[in-house]
Design a protein around this motif. Structure first.
Motif, mmCIF file in Angstrom:
data_model
loop_
_atom_site.group_PDB
_atom_site.id
_atom_site.type_symbol
_atom_site.label_atom_id
_atom_site.label_comp_id
_atom_site.label_asym_id
_atom_site.label_seq_id
_atom_site.Cartn_x
_atom_site.Cartn_y
_atom_site.Cartn_z
ATOM 1 N N MET A 119 58.501 72.602 36.121
ATOM 2 C CA MET A 119 58.326 71.547 37.120
ATOM 3 C C MET A 119 56.870 71.470 37.575
ATOM 4 S SD MET A 119 59.668 69.056 38.635
ATOM 5 C CE MET A 119 61.411 69.240 38.429
ATOM 6 N N TYR A 151 62.265 67.588 30.135
ATOM 7 C CA TYR A 151 62.543 68.599 31.155
ATOM 8 C C TYR A 151 64.047 68.874 31.241
ATOM 9 C CZ TYR A 151 63.415 70.483 35.794
ATOM 10 O OH TYR A 151 63.878 71.235 36.836
ATOM 11 N N ILE A 152 64.853 67.818 31.250
ATOM 12 C CA ILE A 152 66.305 67.978 31.331
ATOM 13 C C ILE A 152 66.844 68.695 30.102
ATOM 14 C CG2 ILE A 152 68.478 66.682 31.308
ATOM 15 C CD1 ILE A 152 67.097 64.636 33.151
ATOM 16 N N THR A 173 65.991 72.469 30.215
ATOM 17 C CA THR A 173 66.663 73.273 31.235
ATOM 18 C C THR A 173 68.176 73.125 31.190
ATOM 19 O OG1 THR A 173 66.423 71.493 32.847
ATOM 20 C CG2 THR A 173 64.697 73.177 32.808
ATOM 21 N N GLY A 216 69.978 70.505 31.776
ATOM 22 C CA GLY A 216 70.416 69.715 32.919
ATOM 23 C C GLY A 216 69.681 70.072 34.187
ATOM 24 N N THR A 217 69.903 69.256 35.189
ATOM 25 C CA THR A 217 69.286 69.460 36.489
ATOM 26 C C THR A 217 70.298 69.063 37.554
ATOM 27 O OG1 THR A 217 67.358 68.973 37.850
ATOM 28 C CG2 THR A 217 68.220 67.169 36.536
ATOM 29 N N THR A 218 69.985 69.324 38.788
ATOM 30 C CA THR A 218 70.907 68.953 39.861
ATOM 31 C C THR A 218 70.776 67.470 40.164
ATOM 32 O OG1 THR A 218 69.302 69.452 41.585
ATOM 33 C CG2 THR A 218 70.747 71.246 40.886
ATOM 34 N N ASN A 227 67.786 66.909 42.491
ATOM 35 C CA ASN A 227 66.502 67.009 41.802
ATOM 36 C C ASN A 227 66.236 65.762 40.958
ATOM 37 O OD1 ASN A 227 64.103 68.087 40.936
ATOM 38 N ND2 ASN A 227 65.037 69.441 39.427
ATOM 39 N N LEU A 228 67.255 65.271 40.273
ATOM 40 C CA LEU A 228 67.094 64.070 39.458
ATOM 41 C C LEU A 228 66.776 62.858 40.331
ATOM 42 C CD1 LEU A 228 67.206 62.765 36.664
ATOM 43 C CD2 LEU A 228 69.641 62.408 37.033
ATOM 44 N N SER A 280 73.758 69.279 35.738
ATOM 45 C CA SER A 280 74.418 70.555 35.503
ATOM 46 C C SER A 280 74.964 71.075 36.824
ATOM 47 C CB SER A 280 73.447 71.570 34.906
ATOM 48 O OG SER A 280 72.427 71.854 35.837
ATOM 49 N N SER A 281 76.162 71.571 36.761
ATOM 50 C CA SER A 281 76.744 72.211 37.931
ATOM 51 C C SER A 281 77.646 73.322 37.439
ATOM 52 C CB SER A 281 77.527 71.212 38.781
ATOM 53 O OG SER A 281 78.702 70.830 38.116
#
Length: 133
Positions: A7, A31-32, A35, A37-39, A42-43, A71-72
């Motif tokens: 980041m 980036y996604i 990693t 996925g991201t929250t 954050n997205l 992602s969760s």
């Protein structure tokens, strides 16, 4: 070299006014992907700070291709079970077998899960497996 804080590297690129919005979308997608996925929070912040709200569907629609954009821990991505191919004859330069090969073999053998593959898993009653090669 592995990037330790992606980041920190990504933000200057995204905030740079000289880069086009499509390049920024590509950077966010990289980036996604890197990693897994991201929250959602954050997205949303990334999309808002980069000012690409009108093009945010380009990022969010990757979920329909199986990419874990959000992602969760609660919702785990279901992956197709891999077959053991250690005994198969391989070419010297081949490194791995794509998942689509497992899916196609299961489709030929009529072993696809009906929940994941509702249109492919129901064959006619006269099916004997000899039609697919």
């Amino acid at each position: 070299q592995k990037v330790k804080d992606s980041m920190r590297v990504l933000l200057p690129v995204l905030l740079n006014k000289n880069h086009e919005s499509y390049d920024k979308i590509r950077a966010i997608l990289l980036y996604i992907f890197s990693t897994n996925g991201t929250t959602q929070e954050n997205l949303d912040k990334l999309i808002q700070n980069v000012q690409i709200e009108s093009d945010s569907d380009m990022i969010r629609n990757w979920k329909y291709l199986g990419v874990p954009v959000i992602s969760s821990n609660a919702s785990q991505q279901h992956r197709h079970p891999r077959r053991d191919r250690s005994s198969e004859e391989t070419f010297q330069l081949s490194r791995w077998t794509p998942v689509i090969k497992d899916v196609m073999e299961d489709a030929i053998e009529n072993k696809l899960d009906s929940k994941e593959w509702p249109y492919c898993s129901k064959c006619p009653p006269t099916w004997n497996g000899s039609g697919a090669v």
